[in-house]
Design an enzyme around this catalytic site. Sequence first.
Site, PDB file in Angstrom:
ATOM      1  N   LYS A  69       0.799  -1.229   0.000  1.00 58.04           N
ATOM      2  CA  LYS A  69       0.000   0.000   0.000  1.00 58.04           C
ATOM      3  C   LYS A  69       0.835   1.284   0.000  1.00 58.04           C
ATOM      4  O   LYS A  69       0.400   2.296  -0.529  1.00 58.04           O
ATOM      5  CB  LYS A  69      -0.949   0.011   1.208  1.00 58.04           C
ATOM      6  CG  LYS A  69      -2.128  -0.948   1.060  1.00 58.04           C
ATOM      7  CD  LYS A  69      -3.080  -0.836   2.234  1.00 58.04           C
ATOM      8  CE  LYS A  69      -4.217  -1.824   2.111  1.00 58.04           C
ATOM      9  NZ  LYS A  69      -5.167  -1.719   3.229  1.00 58.04           N
ATOM     10  N   ASN A  90      -4.832   2.046  -1.687  1.00 62.28           N
ATOM     11  CA  ASN A  90      -5.374   0.681  -1.796  1.00 62.28           C
ATOM     12  C   ASN A  90      -6.125   0.472  -3.118  1.00 62.28           C
ATOM     13  O   ASN A  90      -6.468  -0.662  -3.450  1.00 62.28           O
ATOM     14  CB  ASN A  90      -6.278   0.329  -0.605  1.00 62.28           C
ATOM     15  CG  ASN A  90      -7.626   1.010  -0.675  1.00 62.28           C
ATOM     16  OD1 ASN A  90      -7.758   2.087  -1.266  1.00 62.28           O
ATOM     17  ND2 ASN A  90      -8.639   0.407  -0.081  1.00 62.28           N
ATOM     18  N   ASP A 105      -9.981   2.999   2.260  1.00 64.14           N
ATOM     19  CA  ASP A 105     -10.174   2.305   3.549  1.00 64.14           C
ATOM     20  C   ASP A 105     -10.868   3.197   4.583  1.00 64.14           C
ATOM     21  O   ASP A 105     -11.865   2.801   5.199  1.00 64.14           O
ATOM     22  CB  ASP A 105      -8.823   1.832   4.114  1.00 64.14           C
ATOM     23  CG  ASP A 105      -8.304   0.575   3.430  1.00 64.14           C
ATOM     24  OD1 ASP A 105      -9.118  -0.169   2.864  1.00 64.14           O
ATOM     25  OD2 ASP A 105      -7.080   0.348   3.467  1.00 64.14           O
ATOM     26  N   GLY A 132      -1.056   1.520  12.352  1.00 62.98           N
ATOM     27  CA  GLY A 132      -0.604   0.983  11.071  1.00 62.98           C
ATOM     28  C   GLY A 132      -1.416   1.592   9.932  1.00 62.98           C
ATOM     29  O   GLY A 132      -2.058   2.642  10.089  1.00 62.98           O
TER      30      GLY A 132
HETATM   31  P1  NDP Z   1      -0.238  -2.838   9.698  1.00 62.62           P
HETATM   32  O1  NDP Z   1       0.705  -3.969   9.649  1.00 62.62           O
HETATM   33  O2  NDP Z   1       0.062  -1.598   8.936  1.00 62.62           O
HETATM   34  O3  NDP Z   1      -0.447  -2.394  11.230  1.00 62.62           O
HETATM   35  C1  NDP Z   1      -0.667  -3.348  12.245  1.00 62.62           C
HETATM   36  C2  NDP Z   1      -1.046  -2.636  13.535  1.00 62.62           C
HETATM   37  O4  NDP Z   1      -1.339  -3.663  14.513  1.00 62.62           O
HETATM   38  C3  NDP Z   1       0.075  -1.783  14.138  1.00 62.62           C
HETATM   39  O5  NDP Z   1      -0.488  -0.714  14.845  1.00 62.62           O
HETATM   40  C4  NDP Z   1       0.755  -2.790  15.085  1.00 62.62           C
HETATM   41  O6  NDP Z   1       1.470  -2.182  16.137  1.00 62.62           O
HETATM   42  C5  NDP Z   1      -0.456  -3.507  15.638  1.00 62.62           C
HETATM   43  N1  NDP Z   1      -0.137  -4.829  16.173  1.00 62.62           N
HETATM   44  C6  NDP Z   1       0.087  -5.956  15.463  1.00 62.62           C
HETATM   45  N2  NDP Z   1       0.333  -6.989  16.307  1.00 62.62           N
HETATM   46  C7  NDP Z   1       0.261  -6.485  17.566  1.00 62.62           C
HETATM   47  C8  NDP Z   1       0.406  -7.053  18.857  1.00 62.62           C
HETATM   48  N3  NDP Z   1       0.680  -8.353  19.029  1.00 62.62           N
HETATM   49  N4  NDP Z   1       0.250  -6.250  19.938  1.00 62.62           N
HETATM   50  C9  NDP Z   1      -0.036  -4.931  19.781  1.00 62.62           C
HETATM   51  N5  NDP Z   1      -0.199  -4.337  18.570  1.00 62.62           N
HETATM   52  C10 NDP Z   1      -0.045  -5.104  17.481  1.00 62.62           C
HETATM   53  O7  NDP Z   1      -1.642  -3.456   9.263  1.00 62.62           O
HETATM   54  P2  NDP Z   1      -2.917  -2.659   8.718  1.00 62.62           P
HETATM   55  O8  NDP Z   1      -3.122  -1.445   9.550  1.00 62.62           O
HETATM   56  O9  NDP Z   1      -2.807  -2.489   7.236  1.00 62.62           O
HETATM   57  O10 NDP Z   1      -4.088  -3.690   8.955  1.00 62.62           O
HETATM   58  C11 NDP Z   1      -4.569  -3.952  10.276  1.00 62.62           C
HETATM   59  C12 NDP Z   1      -5.769  -4.857  10.171  1.00 62.62           C
HETATM   60  O11 NDP Z   1      -6.834  -4.143   9.574  1.00 62.62           O
HETATM   61  C13 NDP Z   1      -5.528  -6.100   9.303  1.00 62.62           C
HETATM   62  O12 NDP Z   1      -5.857  -7.260  10.044  1.00 62.62           O
HETATM   63  C14 NDP Z   1      -6.464  -5.938   8.146  1.00 62.62           C
HETATM   64  O13 NDP Z   1      -7.042  -7.177   7.797  1.00 62.62           O
HETATM   65  C15 NDP Z   1      -7.523  -4.991   8.699  1.00 62.62           C
HETATM   66  N6  NDP Z   1      -8.121  -4.175   7.642  1.00 62.62           N
HETATM   67  C16 NDP Z   1      -9.477  -4.222   7.482  1.00 62.62           C
HETATM   68  C17 NDP Z   1     -10.081  -3.481   6.488  1.00 62.62           C
HETATM   69  C18 NDP Z   1     -11.557  -3.553   6.287  1.00 62.62           C
HETATM   70  O14 NDP Z   1     -12.025  -3.078   5.254  1.00 62.62           O
HETATM   71  N7  NDP Z   1     -12.324  -4.084   7.237  1.00 62.62           N
HETATM   72  C19 NDP Z   1      -9.306  -2.613   5.574  1.00 62.62           C
HETATM   73  C20 NDP Z   1      -7.892  -2.598   5.876  1.00 62.62           C
HETATM   74  C21 NDP Z   1      -7.327  -3.366   6.867  1.00 62.62           C
HETATM   75  P3  NDP Z   1       3.011  -1.748  15.943  1.00 62.62           P
HETATM   76  O15 NDP Z   1       2.998  -0.442  15.205  1.00 62.62           O
HETATM   77  O16 NDP Z   1       3.519  -1.624  17.316  1.00 62.62           O
HETATM   78  O17 NDP Z   1       3.670  -2.855  15.167  1.00 62.62           O
END
Ligand code: NDP
Length: 284
Positions: A69, A90, A105, A132
């Site tokens: 992305k 996206n 999104d 994220g």
């Molecule tokens: P990113 O990888 O960009 O971000 C992941 C986020 O989750 C970060 O803030 C990360 O924290 C946090 N995180 C991951 N694992 C942990 C953990 N064990 N403990 C604490 N924090 C954690 O992913 P995206 O933002 O792109 O996507 C996130 C989710 O959103 C995905 O599962 C995706 O499927 C969903 N999504 C849903 C959409 C919809 O239309 N419903 C559209 C887009 C996404 P840190 O920064 O500390 O790593």
Amino acid sequence: MDFRHTLIGAVGLPIRENPTGVIMEAAFNRLGLNWRYELFEIGPASLKEALSAFKLLGFRGLNFTVPHKVAVMQYLDDVSPAARMIGAVNTVIREGDSFIGENTDGKGFIRSLRVDAGIQPKGLNVTIIGAGGAARAIAFELALAGTASITLANRTVDRAASLANDIEKSTRCQVTPQALGASDYIVPPATDILIQATSIGLHPDPGMPAVNFESISETMIICDVIPNRPQTPFLQRAALRGASTIDGLGMLVHQAAFAIEAWTGLTPPVHEMRSAVERVLNQR
Ligand code: NDP
């Protein structure tokens, strides 16, 4: 018989489990369009070449998911002002010989709030867990929609601070970064909407972010970006506090609806799109 199809591609790694194809095919069928939505599992090293190939082959549009992305932006001819602010794309729309990037999104999330739940975000206080890509898109669109304040709680607090800084530079919204630490996160009491925007809890992961559920009150609206059926463990726990909940399915359907509108110029058949993806997710 006419065998020519208009082509749309979805690009990611992995991509096979991505449910957007089901939503798009349902829309094309309902709109009577002879269009195809094809999935392409492509890694970062081949992204530039893939973009050239899609252009050469006449693709009308593209979707990009993890991990492309942000990286895809450098290979596009132009990017919408909102996607540029968010820093991620996206959806790509072909205009003549140009590929234009958009981010649907956050727009999809806000339309889900408004249309599915009747909630207007203007003037509200929002807390987002995560910083994220999904959190970025949602936070920016909420700030642009006039949300009064946003608290960003993230495991990597620098990422939340950087996002807060970016939003405050381009909007009037007040944004506070916080750490999502080892002890359970206490939701600020003034929160109107709490959004779980991390990747924790995506099927089959049974996890949930470390939140103190006692700090969730029944006046709060609790959202999750994860579209698990029937609900993520996080939403199930929040519902036990008497709060209203909104799952990620509406966001998923509406972000796709924005893309359909941009590619076809037609009104997306949201009801059929939602039913199609519900059928698939209910079987998982
Ligand atoms: P990113 O990888 O960009 O971000 C992941 C986020 O989750 C970060 O803030 C990360 O924290 C946090 N995180 C991951 N694992 C942990 C953990 N064990 N403990 C604490 N924090 C954690 O992913 P995206 O933002 O792109 O996507 C996130 C989710 O959103 C995905 O599962 C995706 O499927 C969903 N999504 C849903 C959409 C919809 O239309 N419903 C559209 C887009 C996404 P840190 O920064 O500390 O790593």
